[in-house]
Design an enzyme around this catalytic site. Sequence first.
Site, PDB file in Angstrom:
ATOM      1  N   SER A   1       0.785  -1.226   0.000  1.00 51.63           N
ATOM      2  CA  SER A   1       0.000   0.000   0.000  1.00 51.63           C
ATOM      3  C   SER A   1       0.818   1.278   0.000  1.00 51.63           C
ATOM      4  O   SER A   1       0.293   2.343  -0.334  1.00 51.63           O
ATOM      5  CB  SER A   1      -0.937   0.018   1.213  1.00 51.63           C
ATOM      6  OG  SER A   1      -0.190   0.010   2.423  1.00 51.63           O
TER       7      SER A   1
ATOM      8  N   HIS B   1      -5.430  -4.691  -0.932  1.00 47.41           N
ATOM      9  CA  HIS B   1      -5.427  -3.607  -1.914  1.00 47.41           C
ATOM     10  C   HIS B   1      -5.601  -4.117  -3.350  1.00 47.41           C
ATOM     11  O   HIS B   1      -5.288  -3.395  -4.293  1.00 47.41           O
ATOM     12  CB  HIS B   1      -4.137  -2.799  -1.783  1.00 47.41           C
ATOM     13  CG  HIS B   1      -4.070  -2.013  -0.509  1.00 47.41           C
ATOM     14  ND1 HIS B   1      -4.567  -0.738  -0.393  1.00 47.41           N
ATOM     15  CD2 HIS B   1      -3.599  -2.357   0.713  1.00 47.41           C
ATOM     16  CE1 HIS B   1      -4.379  -0.308   0.846  1.00 47.41           C
ATOM     17  NE2 HIS B   1      -3.801  -1.273   1.548  1.00 47.41           N
TER      18      HIS B   1
ATOM     19  N   LYS C   1     -12.055  -1.512   1.392  1.00 48.58           N
ATOM     20  CA  LYS C   1     -11.365  -0.662   0.418  1.00 48.58           C
ATOM     21  C   LYS C   1     -12.188  -0.611  -0.880  1.00 48.58           C
ATOM     22  O   LYS C   1     -13.153   0.127  -0.962  1.00 48.58           O
ATOM     23  CB  LYS C   1      -9.943  -1.151   0.228  1.00 48.58           C
ATOM     24  CG  LYS C   1      -9.123  -1.006   1.528  1.00 48.58           C
ATOM     25  CD  LYS C   1      -7.729  -1.504   1.411  1.00 48.58           C
ATOM     26  CE  LYS C   1      -6.894  -1.169   2.628  1.00 48.58           C
ATOM     27  NZ  LYS C   1      -7.428  -1.620   3.922  1.00 48.58           N
TER      28      LYS C   1
END
Length: 416
Positions: free
Chosen positions: A208, A236, A266
């Site tokens: 990230s 991610h 996310k």
Amino acid sequence: MPNAESDAETNSEPERDHGFDPTSRLTVREDRGLRRDLSPAEDVAARTRFAADPRGKRPDFLDEQRLVFAANNYLGLAADGRVQRAAAEAAREIGTGAGASRLVTGDTRHHRALERDLADAKGTDRALVFSSGYAANVGTITALDPDVVFSDELNHASIVDGCRLSDAETVVYDHADADALAKAMAERARREGVENEAWLVVTDSVFSMDGDIAPLGAICDAAERHGAWVMVDEAHATGLYEDGGGIVQREGLSDRVNVQLGTLSKALASQGGYVAGDQALVELLVNEARSFVYSTGLAPPAVGAAREAFRIAREGTVREALWSNVEHLRDGLESVGYEVLGETQVLPVLVGDRDDVLALATELEERGVVAPAIRPPTVPEGESRIRVAPMATHTEAELKRCLTAFEAAGKEVGLR
């Protein structure tokens, strides 16, 4: 009889303070430039208003909206009406909270439907939803109870904490370096008495802060030579690749990665985490992952939102919009002279000096763009950066405004 002199000596001892001193610790952080404050946002979207930290009072939002290039809401679905309606519908049908651990009464048909969707996309027998991605990592590593964990040096804090809590011997290998992993495993294998050890290799798929990708195929090769398990955190990456999969799916490795893990908070615009794997793995976690067993089940509105966001992500149109914006922004940043790291939707703009990156972030904010300065100890000395995270919902005009702000801010700080 009691010794009066002895009692007097005991009573005269100075009182000791066995408490804590948060103020002094905060001062130390302040002096080191590491103190952080909460900055409330008016809503979760590609553009919003912010307030200075109210410290327990009501937020006073600024008059002007700012462009948000700082969130992990990659597909922009947190403000999508379809996702919001799905959350509301789940609340009406099931309730606003699960009410108990899923092993008691907190397991609903919505949880099971989301888990079937995740398992289908991940190519596994089953999936299990946790209250957060952090809980999924900590609970899974400790439940597996490995003797040795081989962990990438830039793995997320939840992986690091899972290793610590598992009491396993942790071998940290060089970042995204499958050769370094293979060497560490070979060295371990030459020791006496390791024949019956259980080994776990753990890595993020997308990192990230660097925006780069782990060499998962080579990692699987190294692990398979020693009969070790591989666990990949797709926090991610989940939802951003074909059919809503992650890097594991993109690389065709679903049958070689033993534990696939990720988050719903996310790209999937909700809350919670998940683990996907074979039937026996999931049953073990249901019974032995303490962060699952002793946590209230994920709230039904979060489950409903995640399932609808996942459905939208799997259709592909919103993913295409994201990758188009990523390419546009990366090309634009490089064209005005910035070095952009990585190869994913995370665009780390390398600045180098700590003071320069803080000044750049301030100048960007003055121009209406929110993008965080990342500095030591989060990244090594000399590698401070601005972490830029576009969303699928950013318009072409907003991307242009971001690029214009970067160009002007860089000149103001003396970086361009």
